[in-house]
Design a protein around this motif. Structure first.
Motif, PDB file in Angstrom:
ATOM      1  N   GLY A 477       0.658   2.192  24.962  1.00 63.01           N
ATOM      2  CA  GLY A 477      -0.460   2.849  24.289  1.00 63.01           C
ATOM      3  C   GLY A 477      -1.259   1.904  23.422  1.00 63.01           C
ATOM      4  N   GLY A 478      -1.203   0.610  23.750  1.00 60.91           N
ATOM      5  CA  GLY A 478      -1.964  -0.379  22.998  1.00 60.91           C
ATOM      6  C   GLY A 478      -1.276  -0.913  21.763  1.00 60.91           C
ATOM      7  N   ASP A 479      -0.105  -0.397  21.423  1.00 62.64           N
ATOM      8  CA  ASP A 479       0.601  -0.845  20.222  1.00 62.64           C
ATOM      9  C   ASP A 479       1.191  -2.238  20.452  1.00 62.64           C
ATOM     10  OD1 ASP A 479       1.963   0.125  17.527  1.00 62.64           O
ATOM     11  OD2 ASP A 479       3.501  -0.914  18.700  1.00 62.64           O
ATOM     12  N   ASP A 549      14.554   0.596  19.869  1.00 61.47           N
ATOM     13  CA  ASP A 549      14.020   1.533  18.869  1.00 61.47           C
ATOM     14  C   ASP A 549      12.495   1.503  18.848  1.00 61.47           C
ATOM     15  OD1 ASP A 549      16.481   2.485  18.113  1.00 61.47           O
ATOM     16  OD2 ASP A 549      16.695   1.135  16.398  1.00 61.47           O
ATOM     17  N   LEU A 550      11.900   0.319  19.000  1.00 66.05           N
ATOM     18  CA  LEU A 550      10.439   0.235  19.041  1.00 66.05           C
ATOM     19  C   LEU A 550       9.885   0.951  20.267  1.00 66.05           C
ATOM     20  CD1 LEU A 550       9.835  -3.477  17.960  1.00 66.05           C
ATOM     21  CD2 LEU A 550       9.112  -1.419  16.727  1.00 66.05           C
ATOM     22  N   ILE A 551      10.570   0.829  21.382  1.00 64.44           N
ATOM     23  CA  ILE A 551      10.115   1.497  22.607  1.00 64.44           C
ATOM     24  C   ILE A 551      10.240   3.004  22.474  1.00 64.44           C
ATOM     25  CG2 ILE A 551      10.679   1.801  25.058  1.00 64.44           C
ATOM     26  CD1 ILE A 551      11.464  -1.200  25.068  1.00 64.44           C
ATOM     27  N   THR A 555       4.951   5.479  20.673  1.00 64.95           N
ATOM     28  CA  THR A 555       3.699   5.085  21.320  1.00 64.95           C
ATOM     29  C   THR A 555       3.873   4.858  22.821  1.00 64.95           C
ATOM     30  OG1 THR A 555       4.016   2.705  20.951  1.00 64.95           O
ATOM     31  CG2 THR A 555       2.935   3.958  19.199  1.00 64.95           C
ATOM     32  N   VAL A 556       5.084   4.534  23.264  1.00 64.74           N
ATOM     33  CA  VAL A 556       5.335   4.255  24.680  1.00 64.74           C
ATOM     34  C   VAL A 556       5.378   5.563  25.458  1.00 64.74           C
ATOM     35  CG1 VAL A 556       7.006   3.310  26.329  1.00 64.74           C
ATOM     36  CG2 VAL A 556       6.541   2.109  24.186  1.00 64.74           C
ATOM     37  N   ASP A 557       4.882   5.531  26.682  1.00 63.04           N
ATOM     38  CA  ASP A 557       4.862   6.707  27.547  1.00 63.04           C
ATOM     39  C   ASP A 557       6.244   7.378  27.557  1.00 63.04           C
ATOM     40  OD1 ASP A 557       5.232   8.208  30.117  1.00 63.04           O
ATOM     41  OD2 ASP A 557       3.160   7.595  30.428  1.00 63.04           O
ATOM     42  N   PRO A 558       6.322   8.676  27.213  1.00 69.85           N
ATOM     43  CA  PRO A 558       7.622   9.359  27.145  1.00 69.85           C
ATOM     44  C   PRO A 558       8.380   9.339  28.467  1.00 69.85           C
ATOM     45  CG  PRO A 558       5.919  10.668  26.065  1.00 69.85           C
ATOM     46  CD  PRO A 558       5.209   9.550  26.751  1.00 69.85           C
TER      47      PRO A 558
END
Length: 653
Positions: A477-479, A549-551, A555-558
């Motif tokens: 998502g651009g993060d 944890d960041l993934i 923001t990442v596609d569920p």
């Protein structure tokens, strides 16, 4: 306290004076935007257009409402709050104006004229010109056809992300006419929701083909003669509608090979009835799969009478006869129908054979033949390879690329997420297109599929690494932090196996470089070098341990998070094992007995990580999850031997 005295040099004073006299002198420079797939040509011009809060939209005749919706959504995401509609572009551009048009209309020629360009005339081609003028500017999206304008809208979506678009001229069209995916794997098929998301993804990537060919659909293989239940037909109709909205051709594939009687008119009629039922719900493109069957044994006595004793050559003649009947029926019922596609029984290599000779002689030249390359899972495909296939089959082939599919034993426990490489630029001259066979996991498949589609769009301008990074950004998502975490995961899933023992892409090349560097510094460097290398290792271990944890943070596609769940679990454990390993090496370097405790904890965590299993039933072969295997596990195992850390401790008296 008095303020400190600041003295400026003459050059600094001149710079300040220039900035005050010309407010734009120190403005952010205009840079060439990154577009994926890479366009045929893009060149910057002077100035830029800031979209701001209000844009005037001019829509030419024949523009599909769906394309207008895509552009409106892009404007809203860029912060535009008001979109006013107008019938023509005015002479005075007091605000940003956006022109959408299909074909070489007078409005398009007038808009493109000042930049000295004409509309790209290739099929699916488009031209974008951004021209700064007055207080606003003009952005022209012109498609040679509706497909071209849809692709232009997808490029505009990328251009508009920052709200300010540089003045530019962009000309673009695909190198290959067919680009997309074939859901042709064994094991659990995608859900209808997965397919919907994938079709939306294909649209953003300018792909134009999706082949529905799941091996485990009984009505497409084992029960191919039986009609679909009404509920399934309804779901397929909805998918076909989604595909059309994304300018993707929905191709239905049937696999009659295991039971078909080639000479029986009833079986030909059964195929035609099946296609008629699907045509009635909006599906117009069809495919017959004859792969993975026993073709030197007839399924019925009638074929032995019609074609003689079973053999590879006789199979080629029999298959050609049936396919020609189906091709003729498609054209008779729909004059605009695209040619039938077939994957033959000999679908890999380009060696001359009686079977290929029979197809070359008897198969209707309109029928498109798929080919998987020099092997079922080829390590590379060159232009000479494709030329040989053209000669063998008597027509340019449509490449079925078995990457990143993970339905064979060598892929157990793996997601295949390396960049798409080892396909030679120039293949567009010998192929009609490329279709990727993806993984059972739809969202993780997008990483490699993005590369396949970008290569098929512009094989000579394709940049594998940049496209790989763009795929990560899109999933994130651009993060920026999530993107880096995804790239760390991708590196641990970099290995690309073949049906043999030799992989065609190595495992974890970035991690291997890091860990090999640590080994070399420990063995050959000085004390300061070791400390720096171990500090770097500790930072990388922290990043690896925190990547999951960041993934998962949001923001990442569920879908990606859910479908890669056990890999994220294992990645976190391996990251923690590497943290303990780094701590153990630091302790050993300091001759601390704590090294033993750290190494023991690392070994225990590595054991837990190696025991994580794939989701039951999610793939054809289930088993333990592989994370940078052969690289990370080996380093953690070897680490206690790299520095001598055991020493005698004086006994207190």
């Amino acid at each position: 306290m008095a303020a400190p005295k600041v003295e400026l040099t003459a050059s600094a004073l001149l710079l300040v004076a220039t900035a005050l006299a010309s407010p734009n002198a120190l403005a952010e420079p205009t840079v060439l935007p990154a577009i994926f797939p890479a366009p045929v040509s893009i060149a910057l011009e002077q100035g830029r257009v800031t979209l701001g809060s209000e844009v005037v939209l001019v829509v030419g005749s024949g523009v599909e409402p769906g394309i207008v919706q895509v552009v409106r959504a892009t404007l809203a995401n860029a912060g535009v709050r008001t979109v006013q509609m107008a019938r023509r572009v005015p002479a005075n551009l007091d605000r940003p104006h956006l022109l959408l048009s299909v074909g070489d209309s007078g409005a398009v020629r007038e808009a493109l004229g000042p930049s000295g360009v004409t509309l790209d005339a290739n099929a699916e081609g488009y031209t974008i010109v951004v021209r700064a003028q007055g207080a606003g500017g003009l952005i022209t999206l012109a498609g040679r056809d509706s497909d071209g304008l849809f692709h232009a809208a997808q490029t505009f979506r990328q251009l508009a992300q920052r709200g300010t678009i540089p003045a530019l001229v962009l000309q673009d069209h695909p190198s290959m006419p067919v680009r997309g995916t074939i859901e042709g794997f064994y094991g659990a098929p995608w859900t209808m929701a997965d397919r919907t998301k994938h079709l939306d993804f294909l649209g953003t990537m300018k792909a134009n083909t999706y082949v529905y060919s799941p091996k485990d659909d009984p009505y497409a293989r084992a029960r191919w003669r039986d009609p679909y239940p009404a509920e399934t037909l309804k779901a397929l109709s909805t998918l076909a509608t989604t595909a059309r909205r994304n300018h993707v051709d929905f191709v239905y594939a049937i696999s009659p090979g295991p039971t078909v009687c080639f000479s029986d008119p009833a079986d030909a009629q059964a195929l035609e009835r099946k296609f008629d039922a699907l045509r009635a719900i909006g599906i117009r493109d069809f495919y017959v799969a004859l792969d993975d069957i026993e073709y030197k044994k007839w399924n019925c006595d009638r074929d032995a009478t019609a074609f003689g004793p079973s053999s590879a050559e006789a199979a080629g003649v029999a298959q050609s006869q049936l396919l020609n009947v189906v091709q003729a029926d498609l054209v008779a019922k729909d004059r605009t129908a695209r040619p039938l596609i077939v994957v033959p029984t000999e679908y890999f290599d380009a060696k001359e054979s009686p079977y290929k000779a029979a197809l070359r002689k008897h198969l209707d030249p309109r029928v498109v033949v798929q080919w998987t390359g020099t092997d079922v899972v080829p390590p590379a495909i060159s232009v000479p390879d494709a030329k040989a296939a053209t000669k063998a089959f008597g027509r340019k082939t449509l490449l079925w690329d078995n990457y990143p599919v993970n339905d064979y034993a060598q892929t157990t426990g793996r997601l295949l997420m390396a960049p798409y490489v080892q396909r030679e630029p120039g293949l567009s001259g010998e192929l009609t297109g490329v279709l990727s066979n993806p993984m059972n996991q739809e969202a993780p498949s997008r990483v490699a599929v993005a590369g396949v589609v970008a290569f098929a769009w512009n094989d000579k301008g394709y940049d594998a690494q940049r496209t790989w990074h763009a795929a990560a950004r899109d999933l994130a998502g651009g993060d920026a932090q999530a993107t880096e975490a995804l790239l760390s995961l991708f590196d641990t899933q970099h290995l690309a196996p073949t049906f043999g023992t030799q992989a065609w892409q190595e495992q974890a090349p970035q991690m291997r470089t890091l860990l090999d560097g640590v080994r070399e510094t420990i063995s050959e460097g000085d004390a300061l070098g070791r400390q720096a290398a171990l500090a770097s290792l500790a930072r990388q271990a922290d990043a690896l341990a925190g990547a999951s944890d960041l993934i998962r943070a949001g923001t990442v596609d569920p879908s990606f998070v859910e479908q890669s769940r056990p890999w994220l679990d294992a990645l976190q454990l391996w990251g923690r094992a590497l943290q303990q390993t780094a701590a153990g090496l630091r302790a050993a370097d300091q001759q601390s007995e704590a090294a033993g405790r750290y190494f023991a904890q690392a070994k225990a965590l590595a054991g837990q990580a190696a025991a994580v299993q794939s989701i039951p039933g999610a793939t054809r072969f289930s088993g333990p999850i592989k994370i940078a295997d052969g690289v990370l596990d080996r380093f953690i195992k070897d680490a206690p031997t790299l520095i001598s850390w055991e020493r005698a401790v004086p006994t207190e008296r």
